[in-house]
Design a protein around this motif. Sequence first.
Motif, PDB file in Angstrom:
ATOM      1  N   VAL A 113      26.316 -67.237  38.273  1.00 33.15           N
ATOM      2  CA  VAL A 113      27.363 -68.022  37.622  1.00 33.15           C
ATOM      3  C   VAL A 113      28.500 -67.078  37.251  1.00 33.15           C
ATOM      4  O   VAL A 113      28.276 -65.915  36.971  1.00 33.15           O
ATOM      5  CB  VAL A 113      26.848 -68.753  36.358  1.00 33.15           C
ATOM      6  CG1 VAL A 113      25.766 -69.741  36.712  1.00 33.15           C
ATOM      7  CG2 VAL A 113      26.359 -67.774  35.324  1.00 33.15           C
TER       8      VAL A 113
ATOM      9  N   THR B 266      27.328 -69.588  29.972  1.00 35.82           N
ATOM     10  CA  THR B 266      26.469 -70.713  30.312  1.00 35.82           C
ATOM     11  C   THR B 266      25.212 -70.314  31.069  1.00 35.82           C
ATOM     12  O   THR B 266      24.374 -71.156  31.355  1.00 35.82           O
ATOM     13  CB  THR B 266      27.235 -71.749  31.149  1.00 35.82           C
ATOM     14  OG1 THR B 266      27.788 -71.094  32.268  1.00 35.82           O
ATOM     15  CG2 THR B 266      28.323 -72.386  30.341  1.00 35.82           C
ATOM     16  N   SER B 267      25.071 -69.034  31.403  1.00 39.58           N
ATOM     17  CA  SER B 267      23.921 -68.655  32.220  1.00 39.58           C
ATOM     18  C   SER B 267      22.596 -68.950  31.525  1.00 39.58           C
ATOM     19  O   SER B 267      21.620 -69.314  32.178  1.00 39.58           O
ATOM     20  CB  SER B 267      24.012 -67.184  32.606  1.00 39.58           C
ATOM     21  OG  SER B 267      23.983 -66.382  31.458  1.00 39.58           O
TER      22      SER B 267
ATOM     23  N   ASN C 277      32.077 -64.959  32.153  1.00 43.11           N
ATOM     24  CA  ASN C 277      33.053 -65.660  31.329  1.00 43.11           C
ATOM     25  C   ASN C 277      34.195 -64.725  30.953  1.00 43.11           C
ATOM     26  O   ASN C 277      34.071 -63.818  30.159  1.00 43.11           O
ATOM     27  CB  ASN C 277      32.413 -66.288  30.094  1.00 43.11           C
ATOM     28  CG  ASN C 277      31.825 -65.268  29.158  1.00 43.11           C
ATOM     29  OD1 ASN C 277      31.257 -64.294  29.632  1.00 43.11           O
ATOM     30  ND2 ASN C 277      31.967 -65.482  27.881  1.00 43.11           N
TER      31      ASN C 277
ATOM     32  N   ASN D 250      29.030 -77.930  35.667  1.00 46.66           N
ATOM     33  CA  ASN D 250      29.453 -77.333  36.928  1.00 46.66           C
ATOM     34  C   ASN D 250      28.542 -76.219  37.375  1.00 46.66           C
ATOM     35  O   ASN D 250      28.161 -76.140  38.535  1.00 46.66           O
ATOM     36  CB  ASN D 250      30.857 -76.780  36.774  1.00 46.66           C
ATOM     37  CG  ASN D 250      31.859 -77.669  37.432  1.00 46.66           C
ATOM     38  OD1 ASN D 250      31.879 -77.771  38.643  1.00 46.66           O
ATOM     39  ND2 ASN D 250      32.652 -78.335  36.644  1.00 46.66           N
ATOM     40  N   ASN D 251      28.225 -75.347  36.453  1.00 51.75           N
ATOM     41  CA  ASN D 251      27.367 -74.230  36.816  1.00 51.75           C
ATOM     42  C   ASN D 251      25.987 -74.724  37.213  1.00 51.75           C
ATOM     43  O   ASN D 251      25.395 -74.205  38.172  1.00 51.75           O
ATOM     44  CB  ASN D 251      27.265 -73.251  35.648  1.00 51.75           C
ATOM     45  CG  ASN D 251      28.505 -72.400  35.525  1.00 51.75           C
ATOM     46  OD1 ASN D 251      29.165 -72.126  36.527  1.00 51.75           O
ATOM     47  ND2 ASN D 251      28.826 -71.995  34.321  1.00 51.75           N
TER      48      ASN D 251
ATOM     49  N   VAL E 147      21.438 -72.311  32.428  1.00 57.75           N
ATOM     50  CA  VAL E 147      20.922 -72.341  33.803  1.00 57.75           C
ATOM     51  C   VAL E 147      19.519 -71.739  33.837  1.00 57.75           C
ATOM     52  O   VAL E 147      18.617 -72.274  34.476  1.00 57.75           O
ATOM     53  CB  VAL E 147      21.870 -71.587  34.749  1.00 57.75           C
ATOM     54  CG1 VAL E 147      21.299 -71.547  36.149  1.00 57.75           C
ATOM     55  CG2 VAL E 147      23.245 -72.222  34.747  1.00 57.75           C
TER      56      VAL E 147
ATOM     57  N   THR F 281      29.447 -76.210  31.815  1.00 59.08           N
ATOM     58  CA  THR F 281      27.990 -76.086  31.924  1.00 59.08           C
ATOM     59  C   THR F 281      27.470 -76.912  33.083  1.00 59.08           C
ATOM     60  O   THR F 281      26.696 -76.429  33.921  1.00 59.08           O
ATOM     61  CB  THR F 281      27.330 -76.570  30.608  1.00 59.08           C
ATOM     62  OG1 THR F 281      27.948 -75.921  29.503  1.00 59.08           O
ATOM     63  CG2 THR F 281      25.851 -76.261  30.615  1.00 59.08           C
TER      64      THR F 281
ATOM     65  N   MET G 179      26.174 -76.074  40.660  1.00 62.80           N
ATOM     66  CA  MET G 179      26.316 -74.991  41.631  1.00 62.80           C
ATOM     67  C   MET G 179      24.962 -74.354  41.917  1.00 62.80           C
ATOM     68  O   MET G 179      24.592 -74.173  43.076  1.00 62.80           O
ATOM     69  CB  MET G 179      27.272 -73.945  41.077  1.00 62.80           C
ATOM     70  CG  MET G 179      28.380 -73.602  42.020  1.00 62.80           C
ATOM     71  SD  MET G 179      29.789 -72.991  41.088  1.00 62.80           S
ATOM     72  CE  MET G 179      29.245 -71.368  40.627  1.00 62.80           C
TER      73      MET G 179
END
Lengths: 285, 285
Positions: B230, B241-242, B233, B107-108, B245, B105, B111
């Motif tokens: 992202v 995890t989007s 998965n 990481n995204n 975000v 999470t 990013m």
Amino acid sequence: MHAQNLINIIADELPNLNKSESKVAKVILADPDGATQSSIAALAKAAEVSEPSVNRFCKRFNAAGFPDFKLKLAKALVSGVRFVNRNVDPDDEVSSYTPKIFDATINNLAMVRDKISHTRVNQVVDKLIQAKRIYFFGVGASGSVARDAENKFFRFNLPVSFHDDVLMQRMLASTGSTGDVFFFISHTGRTKEVVEIAEIARANGSTVIGLTAPDSPLARVSSVTLDVDVPENTDEYMPMTSRIVHLVILDVLATGVTLRRGPDFLPHLEKIKNSLKPTRYPRTN
Amino acid sequence: MHAQNLINIIADELPNLNKSESKVAKVILADPDGATQSSIAALAKAAEVSEPSVNRFCKRFNAAGFPDFKLKLAKALVSGVRFVNRNVDPDDEVSSYTPKIFDATINNLAMVRDKISHTRVNQVVDKLIQAKRIYFFGVGASGSVARDAENKFFRFNLPVSFHDDVLMQRMLASTGSTGDVFFFISHTGRTKEVVEIAEIARANGSTVIGLTAPDSPLARVSSVTLDVDVPENTDEYMPMTSRIVHLVILDVLATGVTLRRGPDFLPHLEKIKNSLKPTRYPRTN
DNA sequence: TAATTTACGTAAGTTTACTACATTATTAAG
DNA sequence: CTTAATAATGTAGTAAACTTACGTAAATTA
């Protein structure tokens, strides 16, 4: 105790250090960033001690040696710096407040990642696995989290619902019994209504799980609590990030349940995933 | 561009590196933490290159030399963004999968933080400020995000609602007009129903905002798109995890709107905050 | 195919850090 | 107030690690 920063540890230990060690400590504390970039010889000279003294100093703080110590010091510096100056300013531009909000969220996630009790997670997964029914309860912003939780957990083929209506919650809690899991989500853990409902559920022998602030009234009523200790938002402009942390913890729990179910369960999940395919435009690339 | 993480920089540069440099890069990316603890000789051996190649590699990334590079790498590692093997394994323990999910999470978020277009954010804030009405639409998991958005935006004293029911959405879209903002939230941006509804809204002269995947059908229909790219998965155990975000981007937008409203607006927010006080048990400490 | 540039490695040199041991300070005991 | 014991610190040597200079090989271009 909070995951202590190496720099703080050194500062705390200062009175317990002997002469040359404290000389080294002072030089490092005076300019930690400079210390990470200097050699053992340079540091020894600056502190007016011998090189082995510096080396011993490093080992005293659980480093393998000087290079390892510098590495740890560098890490400590980053996390220290990162927590500073992350408040949104009234005259911030998009380019300033956007990363600030992301960073604040990321920081809280990282904090909870390092602090969350794996034992508790395991306990909650246990309860969820054994549940005959699961209710996710939340009001206000936590209602959305509860709704999201429902959307994840219905996949496990057991009766799951979410409720953001306190009257519904109260009625359901009053009809609960052993085998029912009531999962309460609350940022503060002090909303009277919610705590009362949790008490009702508990009195009926249901399992009450609290995803909430530690030592809060809700936490005290719960059978198991998952503590989320993120700083209150004092800044007017900074959004509340605890919801996000709650969501990720629910992700963790869902993964925990999936893993417990074992590989035989995967086809079921796959089926659910595939069921959405016809509702979508196919990817062209 | 925002201060990029060294590890991401290396990953980005990977295609531009020559043979031995990329060998070094791969070894470092595979285990960055390990890299910070190994000597230049060990790393060179692991990458099957000579020591000077490692040294040149370091200098290419603006380090004074290998030790300096390790320092920078160590710093990059703490900054929240861990670049570990992020997939959940079928036989992972709690202590393994918990940090993995958090890390994925984080990481995204990192990013998107670095990639998100500030111009677009500004454009969307413009539209939201000018809106006579705002509708947040989402289905499935995105429904929760839409609900959360409503909970944030009602504070701005304008008609806001969220809908997770496609029939309601369709009817509302068909009655929309200039000045109405339809805010669509969708992970894939390819749900036919949603895209159709967006088309209807657009045809009526309403503003359509898409918080969705770039180049998706929904993105093409939108007046303004906020791209969230992202990775899909692929892993069965790793949650999507989007949503998270999306939530953070909505936080950013809400902050943007608050800032635009200026300091005179703060008492209003304060009032809303205080309205909840009597519902809570007071803090004892 | 030759010339030129770029990539890479070898080997030597230099710095850096660690270890074993010696010396000095400090404390405790007689 | 000595003297013995212990702790603290430093010296010097050594091993490891890092860097540099240079030469060869590979790749690119004309």
